[in-house]
Design an enzyme around this catalytic site. Structure first.
Site, PDB file in Angstrom:
ATOM      1  N   CYS A  93       0.561  -1.253  -0.046  1.00  0.00           N
ATOM      2  CA  CYS A  93       0.088  -0.200   0.092  1.00  0.00           C
ATOM      3  C   CYS A  93       0.912   1.216  -0.224  1.00  0.00           C
ATOM      4  O   CYS A  93       0.282   2.171  -0.356  1.00  0.00           O
ATOM      5  CB  CYS A  93      -0.692   0.049   1.164  1.00  0.00           C
ATOM      6  SG  CYS A  93      -2.083  -1.392   1.186  1.00  0.00           S
ATOM      7  N   HIS A 350      -8.770   3.487  -2.315  1.00  0.00           N
ATOM      8  CA  HIS A 350      -7.185   2.984  -2.016  1.00  0.00           C
ATOM      9  C   HIS A 350      -6.748   2.242  -3.247  1.00  0.00           C
ATOM     10  O   HIS A 350      -6.536   1.143  -3.263  1.00  0.00           O
ATOM     11  CB  HIS A 350      -7.340   2.137  -0.733  1.00  0.00           C
ATOM     12  CG  HIS A 350      -5.901   1.837  -0.309  1.00  0.00           C
ATOM     13  ND1 HIS A 350      -4.735   2.365  -0.791  1.00  0.00           N
ATOM     14  CD2 HIS A 350      -5.528   0.715   0.632  1.00  0.00           C
ATOM     15  CE1 HIS A 350      -3.616   1.579  -0.067  1.00  0.00           C
ATOM     16  NE2 HIS A 350      -4.273   0.828   0.913  1.00  0.00           N
ATOM     17  N   CYS A 380       0.113   2.108   6.488  1.00  0.00           N
ATOM     18  CA  CYS A 380       0.252   0.379   6.573  1.00  0.00           C
ATOM     19  C   CYS A 380       0.425  -0.416   5.408  1.00  0.00           C
ATOM     20  O   CYS A 380      -0.138   0.189   4.453  1.00  0.00           O
ATOM     21  CB  CYS A 380      -0.996   0.083   7.717  1.00  0.00           C
ATOM     22  SG  CYS A 380      -2.432   0.137   6.867  1.00  0.00           S
TER      23      CYS A 380
END
Length: 394
Positions: A93, A350, A380
């Site tokens: 991510c 995202h 994270c």
């Protein structure tokens, strides 16, 4: 080589596109999406694309349409010079946030004067997990140490249980994310950072993901996504399963890009810098908790910067799941009004490889609109990792 100071000259992003049929970018090749963002970045800053030293691109699912060094394909497809190279970064991510860190390091080292850090993810065309379909990336030694791997959703459940975050807490926070994002869109704040993307259906200039009518009560009607009997036995500490589609980040299509230039070249070209870098951090944590590393990484980057939580005007803590920013808030003791003030991934989506640079774009824009000085962002990442960064508005 002389140590150079890297500066952020510009930061932009595409709108967030829903991945369901009919979504804005479901028919647009990911390299076309990124290529248009790169064209906007070059054109609006008036730089010579031939002077770019590297294009460092975050992308997580590097298969299918994203398998051929997407930054390189996007750059060439946009009509830019062949001699400019590109490479692809996968720190899950945080991939494009890591791309920013590597770009800054290249300028600091005197290797380049101009670097573009960017990211792209078409989660409609290359679904999450495509790179490991029917494959197990966890070898026997890892399995012997940690046992069977768990999903990020289960890790989010473990966080919610550890920090005693109720379903109501998570849904209330998630509704707030949509409300803040809607307010930023309505005030034209996002118009400063979003660049229009041409599609067969027309020009897309606004996020598709924000649900202006979302309430905590509506979110409370959704079913938990990850509970099953096997997991109930394995994790007895989770007595109330709370993670739903509504308090998790949305899967979206998107691209983002940040232009970094050395101070010496910015001065020579009369480019107006928007921010400088104060400190970076990257570290790991327990992979079976998965999402907790932003806590330790944020503390570390504050130490490196010689700053306190109270010195930071805005925090972008990626909303992979609602427990992530809420547990972070519990541990860091920051002002809740400064946490994701423009909404986060629950509302804005995202798109994995693009999210790091998207956070930078939104954070920098908020600092400028509101007169803030320092911003901290942290992500994270799968495997129990995190990137953190502090920037200072100029």
């Amino acid at each position: 080589m002389t140590l150079q100071t890297p500066l952020i000259i510009d930061a932009i992003r595409s709108p967030a596109g829903r991945i369901k049929a009919g979504g804005a970018f479901t028919e647009l090749h990911p390299t076309e999406l990124l290529g248009q963002v790169l064209q906007h970045l070059i054109q609006r800053n008036g730089i010579d694309p031939g002077e770019v030293g590297d294009v460092i691109t975050g992308c997580v699912s590097q298969v299918g349409e994203q398998s051929a060094t997407p930054g390189r394909v996007a750059w060439l497809g946009a009509g830019f010079p062949e001699h400019v190279p590109s490479t692809t970064i996968d720190r899950k991510c945080g991939s494009s946030q890591q791309a920013i860190a590597f770009a800054a390091q290249a300028i600091m080292a005197g290797m380049h004067d101009i670097v573009i850090a960017c990211g792209v993810e078409s989660m409609s065309q290359v679904p999450m997990g495509s790179a490991r379909i029917d494959r197990n990336p966890f070898g026997p030694s890892y399995a012997a140490r940690y046992g069977a791997q768990i999903s990020q959703g289960v890790a989010a459940e473990r966080m919610a249980a550890k920090w005693n975050l109720s379903r109501e807490d998570l849904d209330r926070y998630s509704a707030q994310s949509h409300q803040r994002a809607a307010a930023a869109a309505d005030s034209e704040q996002f118009a400063r950072e979003i660049v229009g993307i041409r599609t067969a259906a027309g020009l897309i200039e606004r996020d598709e993901s924000i649900r202006v009518d979302t309430t905590a009560e509506k979110l409370g009607q959704l079913r938990a996504s990850f509970a099953d009997e096997m997991l109930r036995e394995r994790f007895p500490e989770i007595t109330d399963w709370r993670i739903t589609a509504g308090n998790s980040s949305q899967m979206t299509d998107g691209a983002s890009a940040v232009l970094l230039v050395s101070e010496r070249l910015a001065t020579r070209l009369n480019l107006k810098p928007r921010a400088r870098f104060v400190a970076f951090d990257v570290r790991g944590d327990d992979p079976m908790m998965m999402l907790t590393a932003p806590i330790a990484s944020s503390r570390a980057v504050l130490r490196k910067a010689g700053l306190h939580v109270s010195d930071i005007d805005a925090f972008e803590v990626n909303e992979a799941f609602a427990p992530v920013p809420l547990a972070w808030l519990n541990e860091l003791g920051a002002d809740p009004q400064r946490l994701n003030p423009s909404g986060g991934a629950i509302a804005l989506g995202h798109p994995l490889g693009a999210s790091g640079a998207r956070l930078t774009t939104t954070l920098l824009n908020w600092l400028e609109v509101n007169g803030g000085r320092y911003g901290l962002q942290t992500m994270c990442e799968a495997g129990g990792m995190a990137n953190s960064m502090i920037i200072e508005r100029i």
